[in-house]
Write a protein that holds these residues in place. Structure first.
Motif, short mmCIF file in Angstrom:
data_model
loop_
_atom_site.label_atom_id
_atom_site.label_comp_id
_atom_site.label_asym_id
_atom_site.label_seq_id
_atom_site.Cartn_x
_atom_site.Cartn_y
_atom_site.Cartn_z
N ARG A 67 0.85 -1.19 0.00
CA ARG A 67 0.00 0.00 0.00
C ARG A 67 0.88 1.24 0.00
NH1 ARG A 67 -1.82 -2.06 5.38
NH2 ARG A 67 0.13 -3.10 5.00
N CYS A 69 0.75 5.84 0.40
CA CYS A 69 0.06 7.11 0.50
C CYS A 69 1.09 8.22 0.30
CB CYS A 69 -0.70 7.28 1.80
SG CYS A 69 0.31 7.40 3.26
N GLU A 71 1.78 11.85 1.72
CA GLU A 71 1.45 12.83 2.75
C GLU A 71 2.50 13.93 2.72
OE1 GLU A 71 -1.10 12.99 4.94
OE2 GLU A 71 -2.02 11.19 4.11
N GLU A 110 3.22 -1.95 9.17
CA GLU A 110 2.23 -1.26 10.02
C GLU A 110 2.75 -1.08 11.44
OE1 GLU A 110 -1.92 -2.25 10.14
OE2 GLU A 110 -1.87 -2.86 8.04
N TYR A 117 0.17 8.33 14.45
CA TYR A 117 0.12 8.51 12.99
C TYR A 117 -0.42 7.30 12.25
CZ TYR A 117 3.40 12.02 14.61
OH TYR A 117 3.98 13.03 15.30
N ARG A 118 -0.40 6.16 12.89
CA ARG A 118 -0.75 4.91 12.22
C ARG A 118 -2.13 4.95 11.57
NH1 ARG A 118 -0.23 0.30 16.05
NH2 ARG A 118 1.95 0.74 15.77
N GLU A 119 -3.12 5.35 12.34
CA GLU A 119 -4.49 5.36 11.83
C GLU A 119 -4.63 6.29 10.63
OE1 GLU A 119 -8.99 6.37 13.33
OE2 GLU A 119 -7.50 5.80 14.82
N LEU A 120 -4.06 7.47 10.72
CA LEU A 120 -4.12 8.44 9.62
C LEU A 120 -3.48 7.89 8.35
CD1 LEU A 120 -4.66 11.39 8.58
CD2 LEU A 120 -2.34 11.88 9.33
N ILE A 122 -2.68 4.68 7.58
CA ILE A 122 -3.34 3.46 7.09
C ILE A 122 -4.68 3.82 6.41
CG2 ILE A 122 -4.42 1.26 7.79
CD1 ILE A 122 -1.29 1.35 7.92
N ASN A 123 -5.42 4.75 6.98
CA ASN A 123 -6.70 5.14 6.39
C ASN A 123 -6.53 5.85 5.04
OD1 ASN A 123 -8.18 4.06 8.47
ND2 ASN A 123 -8.37 6.00 9.57
N ASN A 124 -5.40 6.52 4.84
CA ASN A 124 -5.15 7.22 3.58
C ASN A 124 -4.42 6.35 2.55
OD1 ASN A 124 -6.39 9.66 4.25
ND2 ASN A 124 -4.58 10.34 5.36
#
Length: 128
Positions: A67, A69, A71, A110, A117-120, A122-124
């Protein structure tokens, strides 16, 4: 730029009024935003165009569930690493991706991403 050109620019800046300096500052900021948007799009296109190569390289290093992203104009790849693989494999993957894509990237599992920061991230993240 030569010293004389820089000196000339600085002299011209000194002659501007406060309003003119503010207008120039806003214009330069908008140019920076445009450059960041172009950089984002060019990185996105490069990743998509090299998708097959990226997946082949990641398989060679025991990485799956690939995956990514983007940022703040930084490309973050998130992978699952096979149990028989180590951080050396992750480092090899990192260097291979940098060489393939010709820009700086970071690679994490992960678990390596800090909790705030993990949730942000992973969600993006988008599956490759």
């Amino acid at each position: 730029m030569s010293h004389s050109v820089l000196t000339n620019i600085l002299e011209q800046l000194d002659s501007l009024s406060l309003d003119e300096k503010q207008i120039l500052s806003k214009h330069l900021a908008s140019l920076n935003d445009e450059n960041q948007a172009l950089s984002y799009l060019s990185k996105l296109k490069m990743i998509e165009s090299k998708k097959t190569d990226i997946l082949k390289i990641s398989k060679n290093y025991g990485a799956s569930n690939f995956r990514y992203c983007i940022e703040d104009n930084e490309v973050i790849f998130i992978v699952d690493l096979a149990k028989n693989r180590s951080l050396l494999d992750l480092g090899g993957l990192l260097e291979s991706l940098r060489e393939l894509l010709s820009f700086d990237v970071v690679v994490f599992t992960e678990k390596m991403i800090k909790e705030p920061y993990r949730e942000l991230i992973i969600n993006n993240a988008v599956n490759l």
